[in-house]
Design a protein around this motif. Structure first.
Motif, mmCIF file in Angstrom:
data_model
loop_
_atom_site.group_PDB
_atom_site.id
_atom_site.type_symbol
_atom_site.label_atom_id
_atom_site.label_comp_id
_atom_site.label_asym_id
_atom_site.label_seq_id
_atom_site.Cartn_x
_atom_site.Cartn_y
_atom_site.Cartn_z
ATOM 1 N N VAL A 129 0.853 -1.186 0.000
ATOM 2 C CA VAL A 129 0.000 0.000 0.000
ATOM 3 C C VAL A 129 0.892 1.241 0.000
ATOM 4 O O VAL A 129 1.834 1.322 0.788
ATOM 5 C CB VAL A 129 -0.914 0.067 1.244
ATOM 6 C CG1 VAL A 129 -1.777 1.323 1.226
ATOM 7 C CG2 VAL A 129 -1.769 -1.180 1.381
ATOM 8 N N GLU A 130 0.580 2.174 -0.876
ATOM 9 C CA GLU A 130 1.207 3.494 -0.840
ATOM 10 C C GLU A 130 0.089 4.514 -0.698
ATOM 11 O O GLU A 130 -0.942 4.421 -1.367
ATOM 12 C CB GLU A 130 2.003 3.784 -2.120
ATOM 13 C CG GLU A 130 3.189 2.873 -2.361
ATOM 14 C CD GLU A 130 4.401 3.115 -1.476
ATOM 15 O OE1 GLU A 130 4.336 3.997 -0.580
ATOM 16 O OE2 GLU A 130 5.411 2.424 -1.680
ATOM 17 N N VAL A 131 0.297 5.471 0.212
ATOM 18 C CA VAL A 131 -0.621 6.594 0.374
ATOM 19 C C VAL A 131 0.036 7.777 -0.326
ATOM 20 O O VAL A 131 1.160 8.153 0.012
ATOM 21 C CB VAL A 131 -0.883 6.906 1.861
ATOM 22 C CG1 VAL A 131 -1.842 8.088 1.996
ATOM 23 C CG2 VAL A 131 -1.434 5.677 2.590
ATOM 24 N N LEU A 132 -0.638 8.325 -1.316
ATOM 25 C CA LEU A 132 -0.047 9.399 -2.114
ATOM 26 C C LEU A 132 0.111 10.679 -1.304
ATOM 27 O O LEU A 132 -0.695 10.989 -0.432
ATOM 28 C CB LEU A 132 -0.934 9.693 -3.327
ATOM 29 C CG LEU A 132 -1.185 8.533 -4.295
ATOM 30 C CD1 LEU A 132 -2.102 8.999 -5.422
ATOM 31 C CD2 LEU A 132 0.108 7.966 -4.834
ATOM 32 N N SER A 133 1.176 11.398 -1.616
ATOM 33 C CA SER A 133 1.375 12.751 -1.099
ATOM 34 C C SER A 133 1.953 13.567 -2.239
ATOM 35 O O SER A 133 2.401 13.016 -3.251
ATOM 36 C CB SER A 133 2.314 12.736 0.118
ATOM 37 O OG SER A 133 3.596 12.296 -0.253
ATOM 38 N N ALA A 134 1.963 14.867 -2.085
ATOM 39 C CA ALA A 134 2.455 15.735 -3.160
ATOM 40 C C ALA A 134 3.879 15.373 -3.565
ATOM 41 O O ALA A 134 4.220 15.363 -4.742
ATOM 42 C CB ALA A 134 2.376 17.200 -2.731
ATOM 43 N N SER A 135 4.711 15.023 -2.586
ATOM 44 C CA SER A 135 6.117 14.746 -2.890
ATOM 45 C C SER A 135 6.377 13.333 -3.403
ATOM 46 O O SER A 135 7.429 13.070 -3.962
ATOM 47 C CB SER A 135 6.980 15.018 -1.656
ATOM 48 O OG SER A 135 6.566 14.188 -0.594
ATOM 49 N N THR A 136 5.428 12.409 -3.226
ATOM 50 C CA THR A 136 5.664 11.025 -3.660
ATOM 51 C C THR A 136 4.718 10.557 -4.763
ATOM 52 O O THR A 136 4.873 9.450 -5.275
ATOM 53 C CB THR A 136 5.525 10.039 -2.479
ATOM 54 O OG1 THR A 136 4.162 10.035 -2.025
ATOM 55 C CG2 THR A 136 6.471 10.389 -1.343
#
Length: 182
Positions: free
Chosen positions: A103-110
């Motif tokens: 699972v990856e939770v998106l963020s502006a930097s990733t």
């Protein structure tokens, strides 16, 4: 312009183990990890961890939920997904087998890394499930491997019906987007 080849170091896991700070290693290239995520990112990751843990425990699966643990993919590739589910007990050290789910939770930097490089890496490594949580859109993309080895799956919102995921080849768990994305 110089005709001399540009020097680009190629690092390995042995190099990686000596670094300070937060890094990943992508096919021999050092990639700095961004600062810790914001509150909404952390909240959604925590809800996903609880949902996966509860579902695995309820179904008595032989799987373990791990948080921000290094996955040593190859001698020159180490990634640290937000959440990793391995089949069986937690490893003594880092993850060295293909996880059952990432699972990856998106963020502006990733966002770009998670949607492009990591998606391709997880697909190439035959991770059965890749879940991408988007805090901005309030969605979860449920990617699973098709017969041809490529990822496919729906993007669900908070009002979607619960989804069934088969972990470790024999354990069906249910994920309720409403509980995670609220």
């Amino acid at each position: 312009m110089s005709t001399a080849p540009q020097y680009q170091p190629h690092y390995t896991v042995d190099d990686y183990r000596h670094w300070e700070g937060r890094w990943e290693l992508w096919e021999g290239t050092a990639v700095a990890m961004s600062p810790s995520p914001g509150g909404r990112h952390a909240e959604l990751a925590a809800r996903m961890i609880m949902a996966l843990g509860r579902a695995i425990e309820t179904r008595e699966c032989t799987a373990t939920v791990l948080v921000e643990i290094d996955w040593i993919v190859a001698r020159d590739t180490v990634v640290r997904p937000d959440i990793t589910v391995v089949c069986g007990p937690a490893p003594e050290g880092h993850v060295e087998q293909v996880p059952g789910l990432v699972v990856e939770v998106l963020s502006a930097s990733t966002r770009a890394r998670d949607l492009v490089f990591k998606r391709q890496l997880y697909e190439d490594q035959e991770v059965p499930w890749y879940l991408i949580v988007d805090p901005d859109e309030r969605t979860i993309q449920l990617l699973s491997r098709r017969q041809d080895g490529r990822y496919d799956g729906p993007t669900v919102a908070a009002d979607a019906d619960p989804a069934t995921i088969t972990l470790c080849h024999d354990c069906d768990i249910v994920i309720d987007p409403a509980r995670i994305l609220r």
